[in-house]
Write an enzyme that holds these catalytic residues in place. Structure first.
Site, PDB file in Angstrom:
ATOM      1  N   SER A 140       0.888  -1.132   0.074  1.00 29.91           N
ATOM      2  CA  SER A 140       0.071  -0.218   0.165  1.00 29.91           C
ATOM      3  C   SER A 140       0.844   1.238   0.001  1.00 29.91           C
ATOM      4  O   SER A 140       2.169   1.090   0.335  1.00 29.91           O
ATOM      5  CB  SER A 140      -0.904  -0.117   1.174  1.00 29.91           C
ATOM      6  OG  SER A 140      -1.292   1.245   1.452  1.00 29.91           O
ATOM      7  N   TYR A 153      -1.978  -1.454  10.133  1.00 29.25           N
ATOM      8  CA  TYR A 153      -2.016  -1.681   8.661  1.00 29.25           C
ATOM      9  C   TYR A 153      -0.854  -1.228   8.226  1.00 29.25           C
ATOM     10  O   TYR A 153      -0.199  -2.095   7.278  1.00 29.25           O
ATOM     11  CB  TYR A 153      -3.314  -0.911   8.274  1.00 29.25           C
ATOM     12  CG  TYR A 153      -3.632  -1.176   6.718  1.00 29.25           C
ATOM     13  CD1 TYR A 153      -4.089  -2.332   6.402  1.00 29.25           C
ATOM     14  CD2 TYR A 153      -3.287  -0.179   6.107  1.00 29.25           C
ATOM     15  CE1 TYR A 153      -4.341  -2.580   4.885  1.00 29.25           C
ATOM     16  CE2 TYR A 153      -3.309  -0.195   4.665  1.00 29.25           C
ATOM     17  CZ  TYR A 153      -4.077  -1.358   4.078  1.00 29.25           C
ATOM     18  OH  TYR A 153      -4.264  -1.496   2.769  1.00 29.25           O
TER      19      TYR A 153
HETATM   20  N1  LIG Z   1      -8.891  -0.260  -1.457  1.00 32.06           N
HETATM   21  C1  LIG Z   1      -7.751   0.426  -1.106  1.00 32.06           C
HETATM   22  O1  LIG Z   1      -7.975   1.827  -1.037  1.00 32.06           O
HETATM   23  C2  LIG Z   1      -6.496  -0.249  -0.834  1.00 32.06           C
HETATM   24  C3  LIG Z   1      -5.385   0.638  -0.979  1.00 32.06           C
HETATM   25  C4  LIG Z   1      -4.143   0.239  -0.661  1.00 32.06           C
HETATM   26  C5  LIG Z   1      -3.930  -1.257  -0.354  1.00 32.06           C
HETATM   27  N2  LIG Z   1      -5.083  -2.023  -0.435  1.00 32.06           N
HETATM   28  C6  LIG Z   1      -4.773  -3.395  -0.397  1.00 32.06           C
HETATM   29  O2  LIG Z   1      -5.607  -4.134  -1.533  1.00 32.06           O
HETATM   30  C7  LIG Z   1      -5.698  -5.488  -1.386  1.00 32.06           C
HETATM   31  C8  LIG Z   1      -7.253  -5.719  -1.926  1.00 32.06           C
HETATM   32  O3  LIG Z   1      -8.194  -5.021  -1.109  1.00 32.06           O
HETATM   33  P1  LIG Z   1      -9.477  -4.360  -1.733  1.00 32.06           P
HETATM   34  O4  LIG Z   1      -9.292  -3.036  -1.694  1.00 32.06           O
HETATM   35  O5  LIG Z   1      -9.850  -5.137  -2.703  1.00 32.06           O
HETATM   36  O6  LIG Z   1     -10.490  -4.608  -0.343  1.00 32.06           O
HETATM   37  P2  LIG Z   1     -11.846  -5.638  -0.164  1.00 32.06           P
HETATM   38  O7  LIG Z   1     -12.120  -5.551   1.241  1.00 32.06           O
HETATM   39  O8  LIG Z   1     -12.839  -5.184  -1.105  1.00 32.06           O
HETATM   40  O9  LIG Z   1     -10.942  -7.203  -0.465  1.00 32.06           O
HETATM   41  C9  LIG Z   1     -10.265  -7.820   0.460  1.00 32.06           C
HETATM   42  C10 LIG Z   1     -10.636  -9.180  -0.016  1.00 32.06           C
HETATM   43  O10 LIG Z   1      -9.684 -10.147   0.922  1.00 32.06           O
HETATM   44  C11 LIG Z   1     -10.403 -10.974   1.471  1.00 32.06           C
HETATM   45  N3  LIG Z   1      -9.796 -11.624   2.728  1.00 32.06           N
HETATM   46  C12 LIG Z   1      -9.919 -10.863   3.998  1.00 32.06           C
HETATM   47  N4  LIG Z   1      -9.203 -11.405   5.071  1.00 32.06           N
HETATM   48  C13 LIG Z   1      -8.979 -12.752   4.575  1.00 32.06           C
HETATM   49  C14 LIG Z   1      -8.303 -13.886   4.962  1.00 32.06           C
HETATM   50  N5  LIG Z   1      -7.988 -13.974   6.134  1.00 32.06           N
HETATM   51  N6  LIG Z   1      -7.956 -14.886   4.137  1.00 32.06           N
HETATM   52  C15 LIG Z   1      -8.411 -14.833   2.738  1.00 32.06           C
HETATM   53  N7  LIG Z   1      -8.963 -13.680   2.247  1.00 32.06           N
HETATM   54  C16 LIG Z   1      -9.224 -12.623   2.922  1.00 32.06           C
HETATM   55  C17 LIG Z   1     -11.874 -10.276   1.927  1.00 32.06           C
HETATM   56  O11 LIG Z   1     -12.900 -11.397   2.149  1.00 32.06           O
HETATM   57  C18 LIG Z   1     -11.854  -9.666   0.460  1.00 32.06           C
HETATM   58  O12 LIG Z   1     -12.629 -10.538  -0.625  1.00 32.06           O
HETATM   59  C19 LIG Z   1      -5.629  -5.785   0.222  1.00 32.06           C
HETATM   60  O13 LIG Z   1      -4.358  -6.206   0.558  1.00 32.06           O
HETATM   61  C20 LIG Z   1      -5.512  -4.186   0.684  1.00 32.06           C
HETATM   62  O14 LIG Z   1      -4.968  -3.805   1.848  1.00 32.06           O
HETATM   63  C21 LIG Z   1      -6.306  -1.470  -0.679  1.00 32.06           C
END
Ligand SMILES: NC(=O)c1ccc[n+]([C@@H]2O[C@H](COP(=O)([O-])OP(=O)(O)OC[C@H]3O[C@@H](n4cnc5c(N)ncnc54)[C@H](O)[C@@H]3O)[C@@H](O)[C@H]2O)c1
Length: 261
Positions: A140, A153
């Site tokens: 991130s 985080y």
């Molecule tokens: N959305 C943002 O702004 C953002 C920014 C930077 C980084 N990220 C990173 O991107 C990645 C994806 O996030 P997103 O934005 O799609 O969020 P999201 O919450 O929509 O998706 C995350 C997915 O991970 C799954 N998950 C959670 N815990 C889990 C576990 N223990 N085992 C397996 N699956 C699990 C959830 O069920 C979900 O389907 C994450 O690592 C997040 O930290 C997101």
């Protein structure tokens, strides 16, 4: 010709958000995809839509080592090999550091940091056996810079950048490239929980978020999960054949510097 023809890639957290878009794009580019998540109904629905010849869903809690062994076995049974991994699953909690319960800090470490480690540990040997391939970790921008109220985080996301560099060094000779994505704000349920209940997301809340991103992000908007999937595709395909061990910021310019406009 797809960019991932013949490849077999495990994508974690693929039931929704960025992981879902990565699974969809990879399948469209010719890969066979194993979607892992804890949201079984949603993950199974995405895999079904993509078709059994292209996609399989497997229950995977990334923080549980036994689940990793099972998902690797399922991938080998369905598609015969594994040569790619996208460590995408992650969770976010907001809290001031001094108010963060130890259990909450440890939960983030287990899912984000240990989950990525276990993915590398269990999938890299399979990728090596397949003759080489790629691992893409999801950090991130908070893994590279600070942001108040996301201390646990941010710590896990910084750890993922470190893990990526070490994995790249240790796995290069085995033909495995390892890189990390560092997204800014992306329009998924993590950054915008209103997406889980769009009918009740009022115009006011929608407008306030759009206004915020217009002000703070140089490109003037939140990112789309499809845009993160495009970076994941680049880092998984031969287009990035000479790149390993690097964090890639994808944030609409938010981290470029202090904007005065
Ligand atoms: N959305 C943002 O702004 C953002 C920014 C930077 C980084 N990220 C990173 O991107 C990645 C994806 O996030 P997103 O934005 O799609 O969020 P999201 O919450 O929509 O998706 C995350 C997915 O991970 C799954 N998950 C959670 N815990 C889990 C576990 N223990 N085992 C397996 N699956 C699990 C959830 O069920 C979900 O389907 C994450 O690592 C997040 O930290 C997101």
């Amino acid at each position: 010709m797809g960019k991932l023809d013949g490849r077999v890639v495990i994508v974690t957290g693929a039931a929704r958000g960025q992981g879902e878009q990565e699974a969809r794009l990879f399948a469209a580019e010719g890969a066979k995809v194993v979607l892992g998540d804890v949201l079984d109904a949603q993950g199974e629905a995405v895999a079904k839509e993509l078709g059994a010849d292209r996609a399989q869903y497997a229950h995977l809690d990334v923080s549980r080592e036994e689940d990793w062994a099972a998902v690797v076995a399922a991938a080998l049974e369905a598609f015969g090999r594994v040569d790619g991994l996208v460590n995408n699953a992650g969770i976010l909690r907001f809290n001031e550091l001094t108010a963060t319960p130890l259990a909450e800090f440890e939960e983030l470490v287990r899912v984000n940091q240990v989950g990525s480690f276990l993915g590398i540990k269990h999938v890299a040997p399979q990728i090596e056996a397949a003759g080489g391939g790629t691992i893409v970790n999801t950090s991130s921008y908070t893994g590279l810079t600070g942001m108040a109220y996301v201390g646990a985080y941010a710590a896990t996301k910084a750890a993922i950048v470190g893990l990526t560099r070490v994995a790249a060094l240790e796995l290069a000779a085995k033909g495995i490239r390892v890189n990390a994505m560092c997204p800014g704000a992306v329009d998924t349920p993590m950054a915008n929980p209103g997406l889980l209940d769009p009918e009740n997301l009022g115009d006011e809340a929608r407008d306030a978020m759009a206004e915020l991103y217009k002000r703070v992000v140089p490109l003037g908007r939140v990112g789309r999960p499809e845009e993160i999937a495009s970076l994941a595709l680049f880092l998984t395909s031969e287009d990035s054949s000479y790149i390993t061990g690097q964090p890639f910021v994808i944030d609409g310019g938010w981290m470029a510097g202090v904007s005065v406009l």
